[in-house]
Write a protein that holds these residues in place. Structure first.
Motif, PDB file in Angstrom:
ATOM      1  N   ASN B 136       0.818  -1.214   0.000  1.00 16.11           N
ATOM      2  CA  ASN B 136       0.000   0.000   0.000  1.00 16.11           C
ATOM      3  C   ASN B 136       0.854   1.266   0.000  1.00 16.11           C
ATOM      4  OD1 ASN B 136      -2.319  -1.671   0.574  1.00 16.11           O
ATOM      5  ND2 ASN B 136      -1.527  -1.812   2.661  1.00 16.11           N
ATOM      6  N   TYR B 160      -5.279  -4.423   5.600  1.00 18.90           N
ATOM      7  CA  TYR B 160      -6.390  -4.545   4.643  1.00 18.90           C
ATOM      8  C   TYR B 160      -7.593  -3.726   5.111  1.00 18.90           C
ATOM      9  CZ  TYR B 160      -9.862  -5.990   1.417  1.00 18.90           C
ATOM     10  OH  TYR B 160     -10.831  -5.939   0.445  1.00 18.90           O
ATOM     11  N   LEU B 161      -8.145  -2.984   4.182  1.00 18.12           N
ATOM     12  CA  LEU B 161      -9.238  -2.050   4.461  1.00 18.12           C
ATOM     13  C   LEU B 161     -10.465  -2.413   3.644  1.00 18.12           C
ATOM     14  CD1 LEU B 161      -8.283   1.726   4.332  1.00 18.12           C
ATOM     15  CD2 LEU B 161      -9.444   0.489   6.149  1.00 18.12           C
ATOM     16  N   SER B 167     -17.900   6.887   1.458  1.00 22.50           N
ATOM     17  CA  SER B 167     -16.884   7.788   0.920  1.00 22.50           C
ATOM     18  C   SER B 167     -17.324   8.398  -0.405  1.00 22.50           C
ATOM     19  CB  SER B 167     -15.583   7.037   0.723  1.00 22.50           C
ATOM     20  OG  SER B 167     -14.627   7.862   0.091  1.00 22.50           O
ATOM     21  N   LYS B 168     -17.018   9.680  -0.569  1.00 21.36           N
ATOM     22  CA  LYS B 168     -17.240  10.339  -1.860  1.00 21.36           C
ATOM     23  C   LYS B 168     -15.922  10.483  -2.614  1.00 21.36           C
ATOM     24  CE  LYS B 168     -21.422  12.669  -0.487  1.00 21.36           C
ATOM     25  NZ  LYS B 168     -22.128  13.926  -0.268  1.00 21.36           N
ATOM     26  N   HIS B 169     -14.870   9.931  -2.037  1.00 16.31           N
ATOM     27  CA  HIS B 169     -13.559   9.989  -2.676  1.00 16.31           C
ATOM     28  C   HIS B 169     -13.537   8.978  -3.813  1.00 16.31           C
ATOM     29  CE1 HIS B 169      -9.122   9.297  -2.928  1.00 16.31           C
ATOM     30  NE2 HIS B 169      -9.138  10.607  -2.778  1.00 16.31           N
ATOM     31  N   MET B 170     -12.973   9.387  -4.947  1.00 15.05           N
ATOM     32  CA  MET B 170     -13.041   8.531  -6.124  1.00 15.05           C
ATOM     33  C   MET B 170     -11.766   7.706  -6.339  1.00 15.05           C
ATOM     34  SD  MET B 170     -16.105   9.041  -7.163  1.00 15.05           S
ATOM     35  CE  MET B 170     -16.166   8.443  -8.859  1.00 15.05           C
ATOM     36  N   GLY B 171     -10.832   7.740  -5.394  1.00 18.64           N
ATOM     37  CA  GLY B 171      -9.664   6.858  -5.499  1.00 18.64           C
ATOM     38  C   GLY B 171     -10.122   5.412  -5.430  1.00 18.64           C
ATOM     39  N   GLU B 172      -9.276   4.493  -5.870  1.00 19.46           N
ATOM     40  CA  GLU B 172      -9.653   3.087  -5.916  1.00 19.46           C
ATOM     41  C   GLU B 172      -9.753   2.501  -4.506  1.00 19.46           C
ATOM     42  OE1 GLU B 172      -7.019   4.414  -7.380  1.00 19.46           O
ATOM     43  OE2 GLU B 172      -7.237   4.117  -9.534  1.00 19.46           O
ATOM     44  N   ARG B 174      -9.314  -0.745  -1.901  1.00 18.39           N
ATOM     45  CA  ARG B 174      -8.265  -1.760  -1.812  1.00 18.39           C
ATOM     46  C   ARG B 174      -8.611  -2.973  -2.666  1.00 18.39           C
ATOM     47  NH1 ARG B 174      -4.784  -2.213   2.449  1.00 18.39           N
ATOM     48  NH2 ARG B 174      -5.072   0.046   2.572  1.00 18.39           N
ATOM     49  N   THR B 176     -10.449  -3.094  -5.362  1.00 14.21           N
ATOM     50  CA  THR B 176     -10.237  -2.744  -6.775  1.00 14.21           C
ATOM     51  C   THR B 176      -8.761  -2.848  -7.130  1.00 14.21           C
ATOM     52  OG1 THR B 176     -12.116  -1.248  -6.726  1.00 14.21           O
ATOM     53  CG2 THR B 176     -10.532  -0.927  -8.505  1.00 14.21           C
ATOM     54  N   ARG B 177      -7.910  -2.365  -6.247  1.00 16.72           N
ATOM     55  CA  ARG B 177      -6.467  -2.398  -6.505  1.00 16.72           C
ATOM     56  C   ARG B 177      -5.966  -3.834  -6.632  1.00 16.72           C
ATOM     57  NH1 ARG B 177      -3.899   2.594  -4.756  1.00 16.72           N
ATOM     58  NH2 ARG B 177      -5.548   4.048  -4.266  1.00 16.72           N
ATOM     59  N   ILE B 178      -6.435  -4.689  -5.747  1.00 15.24           N
ATOM     60  CA  ILE B 178      -5.971  -6.081  -5.786  1.00 15.24           C
ATOM     61  C   ILE B 178      -6.525  -6.778  -7.030  1.00 15.24           C
ATOM     62  CG2 ILE B 178      -5.997  -8.301  -4.555  1.00 15.24           C
ATOM     63  CD1 ILE B 178      -5.996  -6.630  -1.937  1.00 15.24           C
TER      64      ILE B 178
END
Lengths: 235, 235
Positions: B136, B160-161, B167-172, B174, B176-178
């Motif tokens: 991360n 792990y999260l 959330s309104k944050h548009m970052g990926e 965890r 999605t990242r995996i």
């Protein structure tokens, strides 16, 4: 005659892809009928074709065409001949790896420096900085270098997030991470919040959007700058 | 006779460094008076000395000494001669870079495989997997490789999260990242939540702690496993 938009994100919560910045793009892309799209960052692992379709739909709202660089036999020539270029978000490591693999880093830098309008969002913005060492992405592939286009003399941190003071999660905050970056690197970092972008015209670099941005300079206390601030002194 | 603890985190919210796992460590380090500490990950950029002092304080509660690998003239010999080894968290890229710089990757793998007890937390756990491609952390330095010790035949995702549905944050997220990791890589990934750890004894790999872990296998829907589950079938 550089003309570059370095945007934190493509999409604001609750709105469609690129919607928040389409008015700006109408003006930005005014001399281009077709925009060369670089879909290499593949958000969520989607195909280059599917990613390009998404961009086509958004661009059709401002009567622009998008064509994916992956459809050209010679991507170097595609960049040289482009009327305008857009690199979308996704995974920064995947994007950079593919740019190096196709030998596109130098030609992209040269073309944009010579004046071809360039729009980057998220990963596409990260590569405008000196390196991807302030990317938020998971390092799912190992690129041949972390060095990128250096169109601006600092690094970008897109999707900048303020610390969540209610969180019980012990992972590092974004600010802590950027401070760690400054244990090993000296260039400034601009934390761009969702909906913010930098507009680079020649030597001018101005913050746009509704929010402030957070500036991290080596050995200085981080500080906020208002939208409209000229940032060309940072280096 | 491998004996390895791969922990998600060093510290639970509201408690002191390593407190949550000290009872376990009393048993785990029972044959060691002194633990060799690898402070290379330097959380927040703190010095190797300061980081080692923090570990000394925690270990003194269970009557163990900690000695930093940076205090040895020959770190390779320090690893070979260690009674037990602990690698703390911080920045995984910095840790891996320093391990390669000091030529310690092979000797560390060999020593742990031969039975020297090894505790990793966070970055120190990431390196137990095949690669750091599910770290991360921010890639603040460019290591010569993302390949790590491969003490287990999969990758770790510490801290792990679960997705924050508010959330309104548009970052990926965890997850999605995996999933993106699995667009380019096939090994399984174990998402270890705060307070969870894997205990590896010989060929046994068991999940410990109060929480479930999330398992991501290539081309499968992610699933949860309960504490106590044997995971040695994953590869």
């Amino acid at each position: 005659m550089r003309n570059i938009i370095i945007a934190s994100t493509s999409t604001l919560h609750g709105s469609d892809y690129l919607d928040y910045i389409l008015d700006e793009l109408t003006h930005f892309f005014k001399n281009a009928q077709t925009v060369l799209f670089i879909p290499y960052a593949r958000p969520g692992g989607i195909s280059h074709d599917d990613y390009t379709k998404k961009v086509e739909i958004a661009f059709s709202k401002i009567n622009k065409k998008a064509v994916g660089i992956h459809t050209f036999e010679n991507p170097i020539e595609a960049i040289k001949n482009a009327e305008a270029i857009f690199t979308g978000g996704g995974n920064t490591f995947v994007l950079v790896n593919q740019l190096y693999k196709n030998n596109l880093v130098d030609v992209l830098k040269e073309t944009i420096t010579n004046g071809t309008p360039y729009l980057g969002t998220s990963a596409g913005s990260n590569i405008c900085g000196l390196t991807i060492k302030t990317s938020n992405d998971m390092p799912i592939v190992y690129p041949p270098s972390f060095n990128t286009l250096g169109l601006v003399p600092f690094n970008i941190n897109p999707h900048y997030l303020d610390p969540d003071t209610n969180s019980k999660h012990m992972g590092e905050t974004r600010e802590t991470r950027i401070k760690e970056f400054h244990s090993y690197n000296t260039p400034p970092v601009i934390g761009l919040r969702e909906g913010s972008w930098l507009h680079v015209i020649d030597d001018s670099i101005v913050l746009n959007g509704n929010l402030t941005a957070r500036i991290f300079e080596y050995n200085k206390v981080p500080y906020e700058v208002e939208s409209g601030t000229q940032l060309n002194h940072l280096k």
